[in-house]
Design an enzyme around this catalytic site. Sequence first.
Site, short mmCIF file in Angstrom:
data_model
loop_
_atom_site.label_atom_id
_atom_site.label_comp_id
_atom_site.label_asym_id
_atom_site.label_seq_id
_atom_site.Cartn_x
_atom_site.Cartn_y
_atom_site.Cartn_z
N GLU A 83 8.28 85.85 44.66
CA GLU A 83 8.16 87.26 45.01
C GLU A 83 8.92 88.09 43.99
OE1 GLU A 83 9.39 91.10 46.84
OE2 GLU A 83 10.58 89.55 45.91
N CYS A 115 6.78 85.50 50.79
CA CYS A 115 7.46 84.20 50.94
C CYS A 115 6.49 83.04 51.15
CB CYS A 115 8.44 84.27 52.10
SG CYS A 115 9.62 85.63 51.94
N HIS A 237 9.75 78.95 57.99
CA HIS A 237 10.31 79.88 57.01
C HIS A 237 11.53 80.54 57.65
CE1 HIS A 237 10.95 83.05 54.25
NE2 HIS A 237 10.47 84.01 55.04
N1 COA Z 1 27.60 88.91 68.28
C1 COA Z 1 26.49 88.14 68.44
N2 COA Z 1 25.23 88.57 68.20
C2 COA Z 1 25.08 89.84 67.79
C3 COA Z 1 26.18 90.70 67.60
C4 COA Z 1 27.48 90.20 67.88
N3 COA Z 1 28.58 90.93 67.72
N4 COA Z 1 25.72 91.89 67.17
C5 COA Z 1 24.38 91.80 67.10
N5 COA Z 1 23.99 90.54 67.48
C6 COA Z 1 22.64 90.02 67.52
C7 COA Z 1 21.64 90.99 68.12
O1 COA Z 1 21.67 90.95 69.54
C8 COA Z 1 20.34 90.48 67.54
O2 COA Z 1 19.92 89.36 68.27
P1 COA Z 1 18.40 89.25 68.76
O3 COA Z 1 17.58 89.17 67.49
O4 COA Z 1 18.36 87.99 69.55
O5 COA Z 1 18.09 90.49 69.53
C9 COA Z 1 20.77 89.98 66.14
O6 COA Z 1 22.19 89.83 66.18
C10 COA Z 1 20.43 90.96 65.03
O7 COA Z 1 20.98 92.20 65.40
P2 COA Z 1 20.17 93.57 65.21
O8 COA Z 1 21.04 94.69 65.58
O9 COA Z 1 18.82 93.45 65.83
O10 COA Z 1 20.00 93.47 63.64
P3 COA Z 1 19.75 94.51 62.51
O11 COA Z 1 19.31 95.84 63.00
O12 COA Z 1 20.93 94.45 61.64
O13 COA Z 1 18.48 93.88 61.74
C11 COA Z 1 16.95 92.33 60.78
C12 COA Z 1 18.11 92.49 61.76
C13 COA Z 1 16.46 90.90 60.77
C14 COA Z 1 15.77 93.19 61.22
C15 COA Z 1 17.44 92.70 59.36
O14 COA Z 1 18.39 91.76 58.95
C16 COA Z 1 16.35 92.79 58.33
O15 COA Z 1 15.70 93.81 58.15
N6 COA Z 1 16.13 91.65 57.57
C17 COA Z 1 15.17 91.58 56.51
C18 COA Z 1 13.75 91.30 57.01
C19 COA Z 1 13.60 89.95 57.66
O16 COA Z 1 14.37 89.05 57.44
N7 COA Z 1 12.53 89.79 58.45
C20 COA Z 1 12.23 88.55 59.13
C21 COA Z 1 10.77 88.24 59.16
S1 COA Z 1 10.12 87.91 57.57
#
Ligand code: COA
Length: 391
Positions: A83, A115, A237
Amino acid sequence: MSAETAIGIHDLSFRTTSLVLNHCELARSNGTDVAKYHKGLGQHAMSVPTADEDIVTMAAAAALPLVQRHGPDRIRTVVLATESSIDQSKAAGVYVHSLLGLPPHVRVVEVKQACYGATAALQFAGGLVHRDPDQQVLVIASDISRYDLDSPGEATQGAAAAAMLVSADPALLELTGPSGLFTADVMDFWRPNYRATALVNGKESVTAYLNAVEGSWRDYRARGGLPLEDFRAFCYHQPYTRLAFKAHRALLETCGARADDDVLQQAVAPTTGYNETVGNSYTASVYLALTAVLENCSDLDGRTLGLFSYGSGSVAEFIATQVRPGYRSHLRADAHREAVGARQPIDYETYRGLRLQNLPTDGSWYELPHQTRGPFRLAALRDHQRIYEAA
Ligand code: COA
């Protein structure tokens, strides 16, 4: 060739970068509760490239042990999936071909679909070997994942290259049965040509990914694929490793099976070790999961592993692979542990400084500092060309 001849992965090797940023350090710098990274995302660290490392140097480093063990003579094709391409025209694999000293009578090409690309490359390779079982195909997945600084995706970054030698009568894994395929035109993650970082709708990407798990599995089964209970483990993945557990839960529910914790642990936990500490290596990620399960489980002779490959945008494929008897004597576990363990830890300021460094785009002569610990490096830029050398 006879219908019974097995085709698949004969050898598998991965390499990552020379630097590592620990998520405790990332959490310290941005005030996040580190439990979010460790438990919520399932990530503990991310590989960070030095200034003289890129997808070419990682790809060549990953493939070098394969060429050293098997020789270059039967390799007729190199397919590099990425990518994070470095050129709009020239295939990165041509630089790798040169660094590895491969013979001239080889076709080299680059493939892309976020990916997912390496799994398409694996299928191309299988077709070529089917036509000519004497030839081997070098498939390389190499990526550096970069999201905007201070964005939610930043904690999921990483980098690695996985190299696979595809051949007839493979020592590690046979590609078996039908493919389950699923494509949907979604804008969950994309990167226009003028951007160095991906644009992402994080939550949408998770939904699209989980839809693709169900869609590709249903297609796989409709085409006569094996039932759930025939699989020993599932390599998903892993943009972050927690998603693999969510994916498997979704698959179990699709099949009407119980999604108990011990079932999830048995099927997914052996696959996540490398990705937890390397981070998201895009095309390489699912193959680091595959490497991990082969190294972690000693009882896989003849067993079936599921492999779910997803590339945002989106294209997904589910395939089954059968582990070849005696596979363990062909693994490279020590070298992989060394590649991950030898990375130099850096603080957040050093990581940020590296991220903010831009290479010149005016064609001027520019020498890069020698920082990598790997066998190849990007030595300089000259006349808009990238100059690579053995380190
Ligand atoms: N202790 C334990 N868990 C915690 C926490 C804490 N203090 N704070 C947050 N979490 C958990 C949330 O509950 C959530 O769990 P869930 O997915 O089971 O609901 C998880 O951590 C992620 O938290 P969230 O606030 O939803 O994350 P974010 O807004 O920071 O974004 C992604 C998460 C994945 C969307 C972000 O990392 C992203 O955009 N990644 C790139 C794209 C990607 O990887 N996509 C995947 C498909 S290809």
